[in-house]
Write a protein that holds these residues in place. Sequence first.
Motif, PDB file in Angstrom:
ATOM      1  N   ILE A   1      -0.987  -0.412 -13.926  1.00  0.00           N
ATOM      2  CA  ILE A   1      -2.201   0.079 -14.591  1.00  0.00           C
ATOM      3  C   ILE A   1      -3.135   0.790 -13.615  1.00  0.00           C
ATOM      4  O   ILE A   1      -3.836   1.729 -13.981  1.00  0.00           O
ATOM      5  CB  ILE A   1      -2.952  -1.095 -15.261  1.00  0.00           C
ATOM      6  N   SER A   2      -3.164   0.317 -12.381  1.00  0.00           N
ATOM      7  CA  SER A   2      -4.083   0.860 -11.376  1.00  0.00           C
ATOM      8  C   SER A   2      -3.291   1.338 -10.157  1.00  0.00           C
ATOM      9  O   SER A   2      -3.307   0.705  -9.093  1.00  0.00           O
ATOM     10  CB  SER A   2      -5.090  -0.232 -10.983  1.00  0.00           C
ATOM     11  N   PRO A   3      -2.585   2.467 -10.295  1.00  0.00           N
ATOM     12  CA  PRO A   3      -1.642   2.893  -9.255  1.00  0.00           C
ATOM     13  C   PRO A   3      -2.284   3.211  -7.905  1.00  0.00           C
ATOM     14  O   PRO A   3      -1.592   3.192  -6.890  1.00  0.00           O
ATOM     15  CB  PRO A   3      -0.980   4.136  -9.869  1.00  0.00           C
ATOM     16  N   ASN A   4      -3.590   3.471  -7.880  1.00  0.00           N
ATOM     17  CA  ASN A   4      -4.244   3.755  -6.596  1.00  0.00           C
ATOM     18  C   ASN A   4      -4.685   2.496  -5.865  1.00  0.00           C
ATOM     19  O   ASN A   4      -5.141   2.566  -4.721  1.00  0.00           O
ATOM     20  CB  ASN A   4      -5.453   4.666  -6.804  1.00  0.00           C
ATOM     21  N   SER A   5      -4.585   1.363  -6.525  1.00  0.00           N
ATOM     22  CA  SER A   5      -5.002   0.111  -5.886  1.00  0.00           C
ATOM     23  C   SER A   5      -3.873  -0.483  -5.071  1.00  0.00           C
ATOM     24  O   SER A   5      -2.688  -0.217  -5.314  1.00  0.00           O
ATOM     25  CB  SER A   5      -5.437  -0.901  -6.954  1.00  0.00           C
ATOM     26  N   PHE A   6      -4.258  -1.310  -4.093  1.00  0.00           N
ATOM     27  CA  PHE A   6      -3.274  -2.097  -3.346  1.00  0.00           C
ATOM     28  C   PHE A   6      -3.225  -3.468  -4.010  1.00  0.00           C
ATOM     29  O   PHE A   6      -4.226  -4.181  -4.053  1.00  0.00           O
ATOM     30  CB  PHE A   6      -3.691  -2.224  -1.884  1.00  0.00           C
ATOM     31  N   VAL A   7      -2.084  -3.827  -4.574  1.00  0.00           N
ATOM     32  CA  VAL A   7      -1.962  -5.070  -5.332  1.00  0.00           C
ATOM     33  C   VAL A   7      -0.885  -5.955  -4.702  1.00  0.00           C
ATOM     34  O   VAL A   7       0.178  -5.475  -4.302  1.00  0.00           O
ATOM     35  CB  VAL A   7      -1.603  -4.795  -6.814  1.00  0.00           C
TER      36      VAL A   7
END
Length: 152
Positions: free
Chosen positions: A26-32
């Motif tokens: 959902i948040s491809p720019n985040s580091f998860v």
Amino acid sequence: MSKRILMVCLGNICRSPLAHGIMAAISPNSFVDSAGTGSYHIGSPPDPRSIQVAQDNGVDIRHQSARKFQSADFMEFDHIFVMDRQNYRDVIAKANNQNDIDKVELLCEAAGMGMRAVPDPYYGGKKGFEEVFTLVKTACQRIVKQWIEIDE
Ligand code: 4NP
């Protein structure tokens, strides 16, 4: 929007790997990333039932490997989302200061869905994993939407 997000449950094989895979999608720019408060499954891939329900919904979590939550994670992440109250207590017990504590939230509560837990599906059947997937996806979508609205 780019955040550093850690998903935490007990074993890091059922719930948090799903939360990790869903949030990354959902948040491809985040580091998860994800971690567990327990040690039993360190180094293991996600539970086959989590892998299956993720795959059925177009999310690939096969590459993940369980690791233990550690105090140093407070420095590496902006948000630490826990699945239930026991996870919350176990994570908070490793906090160094109030700033660390402030990073920790129940996933559903952060999503404005009340203080409910993401139920542990480990001892149940396939249906429990499907319910976890749906609940976690809804929560992640709501959290990301909140962040986008704050940025606007
Ligand atoms: P999780 O589920 O915390 O969602 O990964 C569990 C996995 C393993 C165990 C408990 C919960 N266990 O007791 O081994």
